[in-house]
Design a protein around this motif. Structure first.
Motif, PDB file in Angstrom:
ATOM      1  N   ASN A  31      21.253  20.983 -16.162  1.00 21.84           N
ATOM      2  CA  ASN A  31      22.623  21.356 -16.528  1.00 21.84           C
ATOM      3  C   ASN A  31      23.633  20.844 -15.505  1.00 21.84           C
ATOM      4  O   ASN A  31      24.511  21.574 -15.045  1.00 21.84           O
ATOM      5  CB  ASN A  31      22.731  22.878 -16.681  1.00 21.84           C
ATOM      6  CG  ASN A  31      21.823  23.397 -17.767  1.00 21.84           C
ATOM      7  OD1 ASN A  31      21.689  22.786 -18.821  1.00 21.84           O
ATOM      8  ND2 ASN A  31      21.171  24.518 -17.512  1.00 21.84           N
ATOM      9  N   ARG A  32      23.444  19.577 -15.119  1.00 25.63           N
ATOM     10  CA  ARG A  32      24.337  18.844 -14.238  1.00 25.63           C
ATOM     11  C   ARG A  32      24.358  19.381 -12.806  1.00 25.63           C
ATOM     12  O   ARG A  32      25.305  19.157 -12.063  1.00 25.63           O
ATOM     13  CB  ARG A  32      25.764  18.784 -14.800  1.00 25.63           C
ATOM     14  CG  ARG A  32      25.863  18.134 -16.176  1.00 25.63           C
ATOM     15  CD  ARG A  32      27.295  17.870 -16.573  1.00 25.63           C
ATOM     16  NE  ARG A  32      27.942  16.987 -15.619  1.00 25.63           N
ATOM     17  CZ  ARG A  32      27.803  15.657 -15.602  1.00 25.63           C
ATOM     18  NH1 ARG A  32      27.015  15.053 -16.478  1.00 25.63           N
ATOM     19  NH2 ARG A  32      28.445  14.941 -14.690  1.00 25.63           N
ATOM     20  N   SER A  33      23.296  20.071 -12.393  1.00 26.81           N
ATOM     21  CA  SER A  33      23.186  20.548 -11.020  1.00 26.81           C
ATOM     22  C   SER A  33      21.831  20.151 -10.452  1.00 26.81           C
ATOM     23  O   SER A  33      20.793  20.307 -11.121  1.00 26.81           O
ATOM     24  CB  SER A  33      23.334  22.075 -10.949  1.00 26.81           C
ATOM     25  OG  SER A  33      24.621  22.469 -11.363  1.00 26.81           O
ATOM     26  N   LEU A  34      21.834  19.647  -9.215  1.00 22.42           N
ATOM     27  CA  LEU A  34      20.581  19.332  -8.531  1.00 22.42           C
ATOM     28  C   LEU A  34      19.839  20.629  -8.234  1.00 22.42           C
ATOM     29  O   LEU A  34      20.407  21.576  -7.690  1.00 22.42           O
ATOM     30  CB  LEU A  34      20.868  18.583  -7.231  1.00 22.42           C
ATOM     31  CG  LEU A  34      21.386  17.150  -7.398  1.00 22.42           C
ATOM     32  CD1 LEU A  34      22.042  16.672  -6.115  1.00 22.42           C
ATOM     33  CD2 LEU A  34      20.240  16.222  -7.772  1.00 22.42           C
ATOM     34  N   THR A  35      18.557  20.673  -8.578  1.00 22.52           N
ATOM     35  CA  THR A  35      17.781  21.901  -8.406  1.00 22.52           C
ATOM     36  C   THR A  35      17.063  21.967  -7.072  1.00 22.52           C
ATOM     37  O   THR A  35      16.631  23.047  -6.660  1.00 22.52           O
ATOM     38  CB  THR A  35      16.732  22.031  -9.525  1.00 22.52           C
ATOM     39  OG1 THR A  35      15.745  20.993  -9.358  1.00 22.52           O
ATOM     40  CG2 THR A  35      17.381  21.926 -10.904  1.00 22.52           C
ATOM     41  N   HIS A 123      24.428   1.555 -18.221  1.00 20.49           N
ATOM     42  CA  HIS A 123      25.586   2.441 -18.389  1.00 20.49           C
ATOM     43  C   HIS A 123      26.713   2.032 -17.447  1.00 20.49           C
ATOM     44  O   HIS A 123      27.885   2.013 -17.840  1.00 20.49           O
ATOM     45  CB  HIS A 123      25.164   3.881 -18.126  1.00 20.49           C
ATOM     46  CG  HIS A 123      26.240   4.885 -18.387  1.00 20.49           C
ATOM     47  ND1 HIS A 123      26.674   5.197 -19.658  1.00 20.49           N
ATOM     48  CD2 HIS A 123      26.991   5.643 -17.541  1.00 20.49           C
ATOM     49  CE1 HIS A 123      27.636   6.100 -19.588  1.00 20.49           C
ATOM     50  NE2 HIS A 123      27.841   6.384 -18.312  1.00 20.49           N
ATOM     51  N   ALA A 124      26.356   1.711 -16.198  1.00 16.91           N
ATOM     52  CA  ALA A 124      27.373   1.305 -15.225  1.00 16.91           C
ATOM     53  C   ALA A 124      28.078   0.030 -15.666  1.00 16.91           C
ATOM     54  O   ALA A 124      29.305  -0.106 -15.528  1.00 16.91           O
ATOM     55  CB  ALA A 124      26.734   1.109 -13.851  1.00 16.91           C
ATOM     56  N   LYS A 125      27.335  -0.916 -16.212  1.00 14.77           N
ATOM     57  CA  LYS A 125      27.939  -2.167 -16.674  1.00 14.77           C
ATOM     58  C   LYS A 125      28.887  -1.932 -17.845  1.00 14.77           C
ATOM     59  O   LYS A 125      29.895  -2.633 -17.980  1.00 14.77           O
ATOM     60  CB  LYS A 125      26.845  -3.161 -17.071  1.00 14.77           C
ATOM     61  CG  LYS A 125      26.103  -3.761 -15.882  1.00 14.77           C
ATOM     62  CD  LYS A 125      25.033  -4.740 -16.340  1.00 14.77           C
ATOM     63  CE  LYS A 125      24.352  -5.406 -15.155  1.00 14.77           C
ATOM     64  NZ  LYS A 125      23.288  -6.352 -15.587  1.00 14.77           N
ATOM     65  N   SER A 126      28.571  -0.954 -18.678  1.00 16.45           N
ATOM     66  CA  SER A 126      29.472  -0.650 -19.797  1.00 16.45           C
ATOM     67  C   SER A 126      30.765  -0.007 -19.300  1.00 16.45           C
ATOM     68  O   SER A 126      31.823  -0.182 -19.908  1.00 16.45           O
ATOM     69  CB  SER A 126      28.775   0.278 -20.801  1.00 16.45           C
ATOM     70  OG  SER A 126      28.618   1.586 -20.274  1.00 16.45           O
ATOM     71  N   ALA A 137      27.092  -0.579  -4.461  1.00 13.69           N
ATOM     72  CA  ALA A 137      28.433  -0.801  -4.994  1.00 13.69           C
ATOM     73  C   ALA A 137      28.947   0.441  -5.718  1.00 13.69           C
ATOM     74  O   ALA A 137      30.123   0.807  -5.599  1.00 13.69           O
ATOM     75  CB  ALA A 137      28.431  -1.999  -5.936  1.00 13.69           C
ATOM     76  N   LEU A 138      28.068   1.111  -6.443  1.00 12.78           N
ATOM     77  CA  LEU A 138      28.475   2.325  -7.167  1.00 12.78           C
ATOM     78  C   LEU A 138      28.774   3.471  -6.199  1.00 12.78           C
ATOM     79  O   LEU A 138      29.689   4.262  -6.438  1.00 12.78           O
ATOM     80  CB  LEU A 138      27.395   2.725  -8.164  1.00 12.78           C
ATOM     81  CG  LEU A 138      27.240   1.776  -9.359  1.00 12.78           C
ATOM     82  CD1 LEU A 138      25.970   2.093 -10.139  1.00 12.78           C
ATOM     83  CD2 LEU A 138      28.454   1.848 -10.281  1.00 12.78           C
ATOM     84  N   VAL A 164      25.552   9.433  -8.136  1.00 11.43           N
ATOM     85  CA  VAL A 164      26.266   8.404  -8.885  1.00 11.43           C
ATOM     86  C   VAL A 164      26.242   8.723 -10.376  1.00 11.43           C
ATOM     87  O   VAL A 164      27.267   8.627 -11.069  1.00 11.43           O
ATOM     88  CB  VAL A 164      25.647   7.021  -8.615  1.00 11.43           C
ATOM     89  CG1 VAL A 164      26.134   5.996  -9.640  1.00 11.43           C
ATOM     90  CG2 VAL A 164      25.976   6.544  -7.201  1.00 11.43           C
ATOM     91  N   TRP A 165      25.085   9.109 -10.880  1.00 11.19           N
ATOM     92  CA  TRP A 165      24.943   9.393 -12.315  1.00 11.19           C
ATOM     93  C   TRP A 165      25.829  10.563 -12.733  1.00 11.19           C
ATOM     94  O   TRP A 165      26.486  10.511 -13.780  1.00 11.19           O
ATOM     95  CB  TRP A 165      23.478   9.687 -12.643  1.00 11.19           C
ATOM     96  CG  TRP A 165      23.229   9.985 -14.084  1.00 11.19           C
ATOM     97  CD1 TRP A 165      22.909  11.192 -14.642  1.00 11.19           C
ATOM     98  CD2 TRP A 165      23.297   9.063 -15.181  1.00 11.19           C
ATOM     99  NE1 TRP A 165      22.769  11.075 -15.998  1.00 11.19           N
ATOM    100  CE2 TRP A 165      22.995   9.786 -16.352  1.00 11.19           C
ATOM    101  CE3 TRP A 165      23.577   7.703 -15.274  1.00 11.19           C
ATOM    102  CZ2 TRP A 165      22.974   9.179 -17.610  1.00 11.19           C
ATOM    103  CZ3 TRP A 165      23.555   7.102 -16.531  1.00 11.19           C
ATOM    104  CH2 TRP A 165      23.253   7.836 -17.680  1.00 11.19           C
ATOM    105  N   LEU A 166      25.876  11.600 -11.922  1.00  6.90           N
ATOM    106  CA  LEU A 166      26.737  12.735 -12.238  1.00  6.90           C
ATOM    107  C   LEU A 166      28.203  12.317 -12.233  1.00  6.90           C
ATOM    108  O   LEU A 166      28.990  12.776 -13.066  1.00  6.90           O
ATOM    109  CB  LEU A 166      26.493  13.866 -11.245  1.00  6.90           C
ATOM    110  CG  LEU A 166      25.157  14.594 -11.389  1.00  6.90           C
ATOM    111  CD1 LEU A 166      24.921  15.535 -10.220  1.00  6.90           C
ATOM    112  CD2 LEU A 166      25.090  15.361 -12.704  1.00  6.90           C
ATOM    113  N   ALA A 167      28.560  11.430 -11.305  1.00  4.78           N
ATOM    114  CA  ALA A 167      29.946  10.940 -11.264  1.00  4.78           C
ATOM    115  C   ALA A 167      30.257  10.072 -12.478  1.00  4.78           C
ATOM    116  O   ALA A 167      31.337  10.166 -13.063  1.00  4.78           O
ATOM    117  CB  ALA A 167      30.174  10.147  -9.976  1.00  4.78           C
TER     118      ALA A 167
END
Length: 235
Positions: A31-35, A123-126, A137-138, A164-167
């Motif tokens: 749920n978007r939190s690191l466990t 996803h980053a390239k999109s 770079a991300l 990075v993914w959460l951002a």
């Protein structure tokens, strides 16, 4: 929603020429939190690393000589990833190695053990077409510190990729154009040290009557179906 952010380190670039996985690192996001429930293991590949790969990860043959082999940890690893969407940066590279390791011990491909694999590089390239989209770079783009990343490490890279993914996937969580901290909120409320209060404007009796007549006309036009009639205190 359960994500597992995963990375590997290897002895070289191609499992078809005998290269092996030497490190697996993964972090869990619920749920978007690191466990804090991570998976991390070094592996004995029974071979040397290529010089170029060794410069990247720094994991020597001597260091890896007493570590378990992939077959010794595979069940624990597959249990860990089991019900999660797997996030990997440049997924085809890691998947090719994972499939090769699984194939050596008679198991099916990695994707058969988890519901979905998502390539964060795609996803980053999109999101940032024409830009550099490496992990470094991300991190720079999203303001994530990677100063401690002197060498590549599967767990460290997974932790950075998770941030990075959460951002990258945070979207717009509120109606505000930007997210502000408390200091910024106070600065807006007290611009240049001055506190501004909005003036209270009173409504005259004539204006109230005109407003009431306007509402009455709307109510008649809708055959009495206006919603404000259901609320006490409205004209």
């Amino acid at each position: 929603m359960r994500w597992v952010i995963l990375d590997t380190e290897t002895t070289g670039l191609d499992p078809d020429t005998g290269h092996r996985i030497i490190e697996i690192g993964a972090v869990e996001v619920m749920n978007r939190s690191l466990t804090g429930r991570d998976f991390h293991v070094y592996l004995n590949p029974d071979r040397e690393s290529d010089p170029g790969a060794l410069e990247v990860h720094g994991l020597t043959t001597d260091f890896l000589s007493d570590k378990p082999r992939f077959k010794d940890v595979v069940d624990e690893f597959l249990d860990y990833v089991g019900d999660a969407e797997i996030i990997i940066h440049n997924a085809p590279f890691d998947l090719k190695f994972l499939d090769a390791e699984l194939g050596k011990i008679g198991k099916k491909s990695f994707k058969t053990f988890c519901p979905e694999v998502t390539d964060s590089l795609v996803h980053a390239k999109s999101l940032h077409p024409g830009k550099r989209n490496s992990l470094d770079a991300l991190c720079d783009r999203y303001g994530i510190s990677n100063a401690h990343r002197t060498l590549h490490g599967a767990l460290l890279d997974s932790q950075l990729l998770a941030e990075v993914w959460l951002a990258m996937t945070r979207g717009q969580d509120s109606l505000a154009i930007e997210e502000y901290d408390e200091a910024s909120r106070l600065e807006r409320a007290n611009h240049n040290g001055k506190h501004y209060e909005l003036p209270a404007i009173s409504v005259s009796e004539q204006e109230l009557q005109a407003h009431g007549a306007y509402l009455e006309a709307l109510d008649k036009a809708s055959d009495g179906k206006t919603l404000w009639r259901t609320f006490a205190g409205h004209v």
